[in-house]
Design a protein around this motif. Structure first.
Motif, PDB file in Angstrom:
ATOM      1  N   ASP A 187       0.975  21.254 -11.169  1.00  0.00           N
ATOM      2  CA  ASP A 187       0.880  20.962  -9.746  1.00  0.00           C
ATOM      3  C   ASP A 187       0.590  19.477  -9.578  1.00  0.00           C
ATOM      4  OD1 ASP A 187       1.017  23.456  -8.060  1.00  0.00           O
ATOM      5  OD2 ASP A 187      -0.547  24.088  -9.459  1.00  0.00           O
ATOM      6  N   SER A 188       1.023  18.915  -8.463  1.00  0.00           N
ATOM      7  CA  SER A 188       0.730  17.520  -8.145  1.00  0.00           C
ATOM      8  C   SER A 188       0.122  17.452  -6.753  1.00  0.00           C
ATOM      9  CB  SER A 188       2.014  16.681  -8.195  1.00  0.00           C
ATOM     10  OG  SER A 188       1.780  15.383  -7.677  1.00  0.00           O
ATOM     11  N   VAL A 189      -1.054  16.815  -6.664  1.00  0.00           N
ATOM     12  CA  VAL A 189      -1.742  16.637  -5.386  1.00  0.00           C
ATOM     13  C   VAL A 189      -2.048  15.148  -5.232  1.00  0.00           C
ATOM     14  CG1 VAL A 189      -3.806  17.160  -4.030  1.00  0.00           C
ATOM     15  CG2 VAL A 189      -2.738  18.948  -5.426  1.00  0.00           C
ATOM     16  N   SER A 190      -1.579  14.550  -4.157  1.00  0.00           N
ATOM     17  CA  SER A 190      -1.747  13.105  -4.008  1.00  0.00           C
ATOM     18  C   SER A 190      -1.763  12.710  -2.547  1.00  0.00           C
ATOM     19  CB  SER A 190      -0.593  12.373  -4.725  1.00  0.00           C
ATOM     20  OG  SER A 190      -0.703  10.976  -4.577  1.00  0.00           O
ATOM     21  N   MET A 191      -2.461  11.620  -2.272  1.00  0.00           N
ATOM     22  CA  MET A 191      -2.295  10.958  -0.985  1.00  0.00           C
ATOM     23  C   MET A 191      -0.947  10.251  -1.004  1.00  0.00           C
ATOM     24  SD  MET A 191      -4.650   7.920   0.744  1.00  0.00           S
ATOM     25  CE  MET A 191      -4.387   6.709  -0.565  1.00  0.00           C
ATOM     26  N   ASP A 192      -0.330  10.112   0.140  1.00  0.00           N
ATOM     27  CA  ASP A 192       0.907   9.346   0.248  1.00  0.00           C
ATOM     28  C   ASP A 192       0.550   7.870   0.111  1.00  0.00           C
ATOM     29  OD1 ASP A 192       3.248   8.036   0.938  1.00  0.00           O
ATOM     30  OD2 ASP A 192       3.794   9.478   2.486  1.00  0.00           O
ATOM     31  N   ASN A 193       0.594   7.352  -1.118  1.00  0.00           N
ATOM     32  CA  ASN A 193       0.158   5.982  -1.382  1.00  0.00           C
ATOM     33  C   ASN A 193       1.082   4.938  -0.767  1.00  0.00           C
ATOM     34  OD1 ASN A 193      -2.304   6.143  -3.098  1.00  0.00           O
ATOM     35  ND2 ASN A 193      -0.954   7.402  -4.361  1.00  0.00           N
ATOM     36  N   THR A 194       2.354   5.275  -0.655  1.00  0.00           N
ATOM     37  CA  THR A 194       3.274   4.354   0.023  1.00  0.00           C
ATOM     38  C   THR A 194       2.872   4.194   1.481  1.00  0.00           C
ATOM     39  OG1 THR A 194       5.069   5.070  -1.447  1.00  0.00           O
ATOM     40  CG2 THR A 194       5.694   3.889   0.562  1.00  0.00           C
ATOM     41  N   GLN A 195       2.544   5.293   2.116  1.00  0.00           N
ATOM     42  CA  GLN A 195       2.087   5.246   3.501  1.00  0.00           C
ATOM     43  C   GLN A 195       0.750   4.522   3.618  1.00  0.00           C
ATOM     44  OE1 GLN A 195       3.699   5.867   6.097  1.00  0.00           O
ATOM     45  NE2 GLN A 195       2.167   5.967   7.727  1.00  0.00           N
ATOM     46  N   ALA A 196      -0.098   4.663   2.621  1.00  0.00           N
ATOM     47  CA  ALA A 196      -1.397   3.978   2.644  1.00  0.00           C
ATOM     48  C   ALA A 196      -1.210   2.464   2.655  1.00  0.00           C
ATOM     49  CB  ALA A 196      -2.233   4.399   1.444  1.00  0.00           C
ATOM     50  N   GLY A 197      -0.343   1.961   1.773  1.00  0.00           N
ATOM     51  CA  GLY A 197      -0.060   0.527   1.762  1.00  0.00           C
ATOM     52  C   GLY A 197       0.569   0.060   3.048  1.00  0.00           C
ATOM     53  N   TYR A 198       1.426   0.917   3.609  1.00  0.00           N
ATOM     54  CA  TYR A 198       2.086   0.596   4.879  1.00  0.00           C
ATOM     55  C   TYR A 198       1.064   0.512   6.017  1.00  0.00           C
ATOM     56  CZ  TYR A 198       5.431   0.901   8.741  1.00  0.00           C
ATOM     57  OH  TYR A 198       6.159   0.651   9.888  1.00  0.00           O
ATOM     58  N   LEU A 199       0.185   1.511   6.107  1.00  0.00           N
ATOM     59  CA  LEU A 199      -0.808   1.538   7.179  1.00  0.00           C
ATOM     60  C   LEU A 199      -1.709   0.312   7.140  1.00  0.00           C
ATOM     61  CD1 LEU A 199      -2.147   5.219   7.370  1.00  0.00           C
ATOM     62  CD2 LEU A 199      -0.909   3.974   9.136  1.00  0.00           C
ATOM     63  N   ALA A 200      -2.147  -0.070   5.944  1.00  0.00           N
ATOM     64  CA  ALA A 200      -3.045  -1.213   5.802  1.00  0.00           C
ATOM     65  C   ALA A 200      -2.368  -2.498   6.270  1.00  0.00           C
ATOM     66  CB  ALA A 200      -3.486  -1.344   4.350  1.00  0.00           C
ATOM     67  N   ALA A 201      -1.139  -2.721   5.822  1.00  0.00           N
ATOM     68  CA  ALA A 201      -0.425  -3.946   6.206  1.00  0.00           C
ATOM     69  C   ALA A 201      -0.051  -3.938   7.681  1.00  0.00           C
ATOM     70  CB  ALA A 201       0.831  -4.098   5.346  1.00  0.00           C
ATOM     71  N   GLN A 202       0.389  -2.791   8.177  1.00  0.00           N
ATOM     72  CA  GLN A 202       0.789  -2.699   9.577  1.00  0.00           C
ATOM     73  C   GLN A 202      -0.390  -2.965  10.507  1.00  0.00           C
ATOM     74  OE1 GLN A 202       3.886  -2.421  10.620  1.00  0.00           O
ATOM     75  NE2 GLN A 202       3.301  -2.455  12.785  1.00  0.00           N
ATOM     76  N   HIS A 203      -1.569  -2.508  10.114  1.00  0.00           N
ATOM     77  CA  HIS A 203      -2.762  -2.756  10.933  1.00  0.00           C
ATOM     78  C   HIS A 203      -3.040  -4.256  11.033  1.00  0.00           C
ATOM     79  CE1 HIS A 203      -6.595  -2.041  12.836  1.00  0.00           C
ATOM     80  NE2 HIS A 203      -7.247  -2.659  11.858  1.00  0.00           N
ATOM     81  N   LEU A 204      -2.873  -4.969   9.936  1.00  0.00           N
ATOM     82  CA  LEU A 204      -3.091  -6.416   9.967  1.00  0.00           C
ATOM     83  C   LEU A 204      -2.058  -7.109  10.859  1.00  0.00           C
ATOM     84  CD1 LEU A 204      -3.912  -7.060   6.194  1.00  0.00           C
ATOM     85  CD2 LEU A 204      -5.507  -7.168   8.125  1.00  0.00           C
ATOM     86  N   VAL A 205      -0.818  -6.667  10.775  1.00  0.00           N
ATOM     87  CA  VAL A 205       0.232  -7.243  11.633  1.00  0.00           C
ATOM     88  C   VAL A 205      -0.083  -6.988  13.099  1.00  0.00           C
ATOM     89  CG1 VAL A 205       2.661  -7.012  12.313  1.00  0.00           C
ATOM     90  CG2 VAL A 205       2.037  -7.124   9.880  1.00  0.00           C
ATOM     91  N   GLU A 206      -0.511  -5.772  13.414  1.00  0.00           N
ATOM     92  CA  GLU A 206      -0.826  -5.440  14.808  1.00  0.00           C
ATOM     93  C   GLU A 206      -2.004  -6.232  15.338  1.00  0.00           C
ATOM     94  OE1 GLU A 206      -1.407  -1.246  14.599  1.00  0.00           O
ATOM     95  OE2 GLU A 206       0.755  -0.791  14.561  1.00  0.00           O
ATOM     96  N   ARG A 207      -2.869  -6.709  14.427  1.00  0.00           N
ATOM     97  CA  ARG A 207      -3.995  -7.553  14.839  1.00  0.00           C
ATOM     98  C   ARG A 207      -3.650  -9.045  14.791  1.00  0.00           C
ATOM     99  NH1 ARG A 207      -9.022  -4.943  15.145  1.00  0.00           N
ATOM    100  NH2 ARG A 207      -8.595  -2.796  15.789  1.00  0.00           N
ATOM    101  N   GLY A 208      -2.369  -9.351  14.642  1.00  0.00           N
ATOM    102  CA  GLY A 208      -1.918 -10.735  14.749  1.00  0.00           C
ATOM    103  C   GLY A 208      -1.786 -11.505  13.462  1.00  0.00           C
ATOM    104  N   CYS A 209      -1.977 -10.887  12.320  1.00  0.00           N
ATOM    105  CA  CYS A 209      -1.873 -11.597  11.045  1.00  0.00           C
ATOM    106  C   CYS A 209      -0.404 -11.851  10.700  1.00  0.00           C
ATOM    107  CB  CYS A 209      -2.535 -10.797   9.928  1.00  0.00           C
ATOM    108  SG  CYS A 209      -4.311 -10.558  10.132  1.00  0.00           S
ATOM    109  N   LYS A 210      -0.127 -13.028  10.189  1.00  0.00           N
ATOM    110  CA  LYS A 210       1.252 -13.397   9.885  1.00  0.00           C
ATOM    111  C   LYS A 210       1.451 -13.858   8.436  1.00  0.00           C
ATOM    112  CE  LYS A 210       2.254 -14.717  14.670  1.00  0.00           C
ATOM    113  NZ  LYS A 210       3.026 -13.480  14.907  1.00  0.00           N
TER     114      LYS A 210
END
Length: 348
Positions: free
Chosen positions: A161-184
């Motif tokens: 069995d394999s149980v995992s967080m969606d790590n691709t989505q995790a990296g996406y969420l972290a970066a997207q949050h910074l972009v939404e807060r104005g980081c460039k």
């Protein structure tokens, strides 16, 4: 009670050599080596068969949990959640630290078999290694945590069995949050030795940069830990990466850390250098360890639903032990963002 590691240490041989003797793989072993191992086993009164402590139905109500290192807060939290879930079914958990060493992984498997344990959770290790495959073939029920199946793996050929967080989505969420807060000008800070989960987090991070049409050049800032993979020294590695971040041109206004421990170490180093978080640079971690809420400032982090994941892993082991015909499956959990004070507010 002595274990296979104690025997190897006393005999002056590798753990795999002891394992070879126990499994009657002695064709390439010298007579002197075999005698040293047998003498060590006798001195320590080590007998895997005698050590087994099964319950009445022949199956120990114990689950094994193998992690790279309990020193890493992410794996400490995992162990806590697995223990809570197992207790709900009147199971106990035996914990092993592998340090991502194959000899330690093999030794843990041997120990579990010797104690009548037929279900283990293996965290953050390549489950395709031969010793895990052989263990499954011998009747061990294995759940892989945080290490997804390769996309080419057919569902009817899976033996774990394999149980995992969606790590691709995790990296996406972290970066997207910074972009939404104005980081460039965003960078990703990590240990240089890549695992599958680390690669997936970076993949999600880079997807955001591509969508924003940001430059992808020199966006990964990495350092090499003293120990392979750096599981036991993420705080120290974050601190050490400060100099590389300070030398980045142009200076970043947003950073995604591979995990919270590295992020907290980096935040400490930046503060010592006179860089203020989040005034000068915003910072997001991944895994939401408990210390993140007490950091100064509080570290924004991407959180796995660890309690739910632990429950599924325990239930899968028990279900498959009770019904060996049950097919292994893959369970992917979505992460969520926990906002604290390490990311600057959006510009009005």
């Amino acid at each position: 009670m002595a274990n296979i590691r104690d025997v190897a240490r006393l005999a002056g041989v590798s753990i795999s050599s002891v394992s070879n003797l126990l499994n009657n793989r002695i064709s390439l072993m010298s007579r002197s080596t075999r005698l040293r191992i047998e003498q060590a086993m006798n001195e320590l009164d080590y007998n895997p068969v005698r050590a087994a402590v099964p319950v009445k139905d022949g199956q120990a109500k114990i689950i094994g949990l193998l992690v790279p290192s309990i020193v890493n807060p992410s794996f400490s939290a995992l162990a806590h959640e697995v223990d809570l879930s197992a207790r709900a079914y009147n199971y106990r958990v035996l914990l092993g630290n592998s340090y991502r060493q194959e000899d330690e992984e093999r030794a843990f498997i041997e120990d579990m078999f010797s104690h009548g344990v037929l279900g283990i959770i293996v965290a953050a290790s390549d489950i395709r290694k031969t010793h895990f495959v052989r263990a499954a073939e011998k009747g061990m029920t294995i759940v892989s945590y945080d290490n997804r199946f390769p996309e080419t793996t057919a569902s009817d050929t899976r033996i774990f069995d394999s149980v995992s967080m969606d790590n691709t989505q995790a990296g996406y969420l972290a970066a997207q949050h910074l972009v939404e807060r104005g980081c460039k000008n965003i960078i990703f800070a990590t240990e240089s030795t890549l695992t599958m989960s680390r690669s997936h987090k970076i993949e999600g991070f880079l997807t955001v940069l591509k969508n924003q049409r940001f430059s992808l050049i020199e966006r990964i800032v990495e350092g090499k830990a003293c120990s392979e993979y750096g599981d036991t020294e993420m705080f120290e590695l974050g601190l050490a990466l400060t100099s590389k971040v300070l030398a980045t041109t142009p200076f970043p206004d947003g950073i995604v850390a591979i995990n919270d421990a590295l992020g907290i170490g980096l935040m400490t180093g930046l503060r010592a250098a006179g860089v203020q978080v989040p005034h000068d640079v915003s910072l997001v971690g991944i895994d939401n360890i408990s210390l993140s809420a007490f950091a100064e400032p509080g570290l924004t982090s991407v959180m796995p639903p660890q309690s739910e994941m632990a429950q599924v892993m325990v239930e899968r082991i028990i279900s498959r032990l009770n019904d060996p015909t049950l097919r292994p499956g893959e369970f992917l959990f979505p992460p969520t963002l926990v906002c604290r004070q390490s990311v600057k507010a959006s510009a009005a």
